[in-house]
Design an enzyme around this catalytic site. Structure first.
Site, mmCIF file in Angstrom:
data_model
loop_
_atom_site.group_PDB
_atom_site.id
_atom_site.type_symbol
_atom_site.label_atom_id
_atom_site.label_comp_id
_atom_site.label_asym_id
_atom_site.label_seq_id
_atom_site.Cartn_x
_atom_site.Cartn_y
_atom_site.Cartn_z
ATOM 1 N N LYS A 64 2.567 -5.564 -3.464
ATOM 2 C CA LYS A 64 2.372 -4.144 -2.987
ATOM 3 C C LYS A 64 1.977 -3.329 -4.170
ATOM 4 O O LYS A 64 2.978 -2.959 -5.276
ATOM 5 C CB LYS A 64 3.618 -3.599 -2.149
ATOM 6 C CG LYS A 64 3.152 -2.129 -1.635
ATOM 7 C CD LYS A 64 4.111 -1.589 -0.808
ATOM 8 C CE LYS A 64 5.622 -1.295 -1.174
ATOM 9 N NZ LYS A 64 6.389 -0.575 -0.368
ATOM 10 N N GLY A 101 -1.470 5.013 3.146
ATOM 11 C CA GLY A 101 -1.567 5.968 2.654
ATOM 12 C C GLY A 101 -1.294 5.989 1.048
ATOM 13 O O GLY A 101 -1.720 6.660 0.171
ATOM 14 N N LEU A 153 -4.259 -7.467 2.213
ATOM 15 C CA LEU A 153 -3.641 -7.796 3.465
ATOM 16 C C LEU A 153 -3.366 -6.398 4.268
ATOM 17 O O LEU A 153 -3.403 -6.614 5.531
ATOM 18 C CB LEU A 153 -2.114 -8.279 3.107
ATOM 19 C CG LEU A 153 -2.062 -9.627 2.568
ATOM 20 C CD1 LEU A 153 -0.816 -10.070 2.134
ATOM 21 C CD2 LEU A 153 -2.484 -10.682 3.366
ATOM 22 N N GLY A 154 -3.391 -5.479 3.653
ATOM 23 C CA GLY A 154 -3.247 -4.103 4.406
ATOM 24 C C GLY A 154 -3.326 -3.025 3.385
ATOM 25 O O GLY A 154 -3.148 -3.062 2.168
ATOM 26 N N CYS A 168 -1.458 -0.388 -1.093
ATOM 27 C CA CYS A 168 -2.112 -1.616 -1.012
ATOM 28 C C CYS A 168 -1.569 -2.701 -1.069
ATOM 29 O O CYS A 168 -0.822 -2.845 -2.177
ATOM 30 C CB CYS A 168 -3.682 -1.730 -1.712
ATOM 31 S SG CYS A 168 -4.816 -0.385 -1.624
ATOM 32 N N ASP A 172 9.998 4.786 8.717
ATOM 33 C CA ASP A 172 8.659 4.422 8.985
ATOM 34 C C ASP A 172 8.671 3.093 9.858
ATOM 35 O O ASP A 172 7.693 2.257 9.787
ATOM 36 C CB ASP A 172 7.654 4.414 8.009
ATOM 37 C CG ASP A 172 6.322 4.649 8.152
ATOM 38 O OD1 ASP A 172 5.658 5.380 9.401
ATOM 39 O OD2 ASP A 172 5.012 4.049 7.633
#
Length: 242
Positions: A83, A65, A61-62, A68, A179
């Site tokens: 994740k 740094g 999905l993404g 994943c 973030d």
């Protein structure tokens, strides 16, 4: 990262099947798989590998740094986002434990829901509810997407603001995300916003400005006073939100 020396991660016996590894602290485990604190689920690495088809690239999905994120389907039929932290060794365990402690105490309709976790050897994984409608960044910037109308933009902005307000004002201790950006605002099928990715959050232990030697975030979204001095307050998130 902030200190994880909290009684919240209470010590557990070493009867958990993964607790035999000398590189992993036993305090992260519950021998009956009930999780840590009020976490709802512990998952084995094998379960999550099966759910994501071996962490297949087709389920990616993404990528950032330090992580994943993969789409997965659990045995009970739930769709999840898994994740996988990229950091290994003691630093990875420290950050994992810190993140587990934060996520376990955060519950709000405009924050992505946490499902559970996995720790195995040097693998650190979090499991979240899968949010169907991608990210705000996708809807604003990806080619071929229809223009998002103003009513929807305002709805998304207000939802994200409510999620941040909860982190800053209603959590004890307060949480600074660090973030905030459009790719960390997920949207459900009703375009309700859910703030995601608590990998960089910071607990604000008191009302004083927190100074950190480890500046983390995304260039372009980062408050200039935080980037230059390391002074971190809720205003850093407000700048990013703006």
């Amino acid at each position: 990262m902030w200190s994880t020396d909290s009684q919240f991660l209470r010590s557990q016996p070493s009867t958990h099947p993964l607790a035999a590894s000398p590189s992993i602290s036993n305090s992260i485990y519950s021998p009956d798989h009930g999780g840590v604190g009020n976490l709802r689920a512990w998952f084995s690495y094998e379960e999550l590998a099966e759910a994501t088809d071996g962490f297949s690239g087709s389920n990616l999905l993404g990528e950032g740094g330090f992580k994943c994120v993969y789409k997965g389907l659990l045995a009970d039929g739930r769709e999840v986002a898994v994740k996988q932290l990229k950091i290994g060794g003691s630093q990875g365990e420290h950050e994992f434990r810190a993140e587990v402690e934060i996520i376990s105490r955060v519950h709000h309709r405009h924050l992505v829901s946490f499902v559970g976790y996995c720790i195995s050897e040097h693998q650190r994984l979090h499991v979240y509810q899968y949010v169907l409608n991608n990210t705000l960044h996708y809807h604003l910037h990806c080619e071929g997407r229809p223009v998002m109308d103003w009513a929807t933009r305002i709805k998304v902005s207000a939802g994200a603001a409510r999620g941040l307000t909860y982190l800053h004002e209603d959590c004890h201790p307060r949480i600074i995300h660090r973030d905030i950006k459009s790719s960390n605002i997920l949207l459900d099928d009703n375009f309700d916003a859910q703030v995601a990715d608590f990998g960089l959050e910071k607990l604000a232990m008191d009302s004083n400005t927190h100074v950190t030697t480890r500046v983390m975030g995304t260039f372009g979204y980062m408050a200039p006073e935080y980037a230059s001095s390391g002074k971190l307050t809720e205003k850093s998130d407000v700048f990013s939100f703006g």
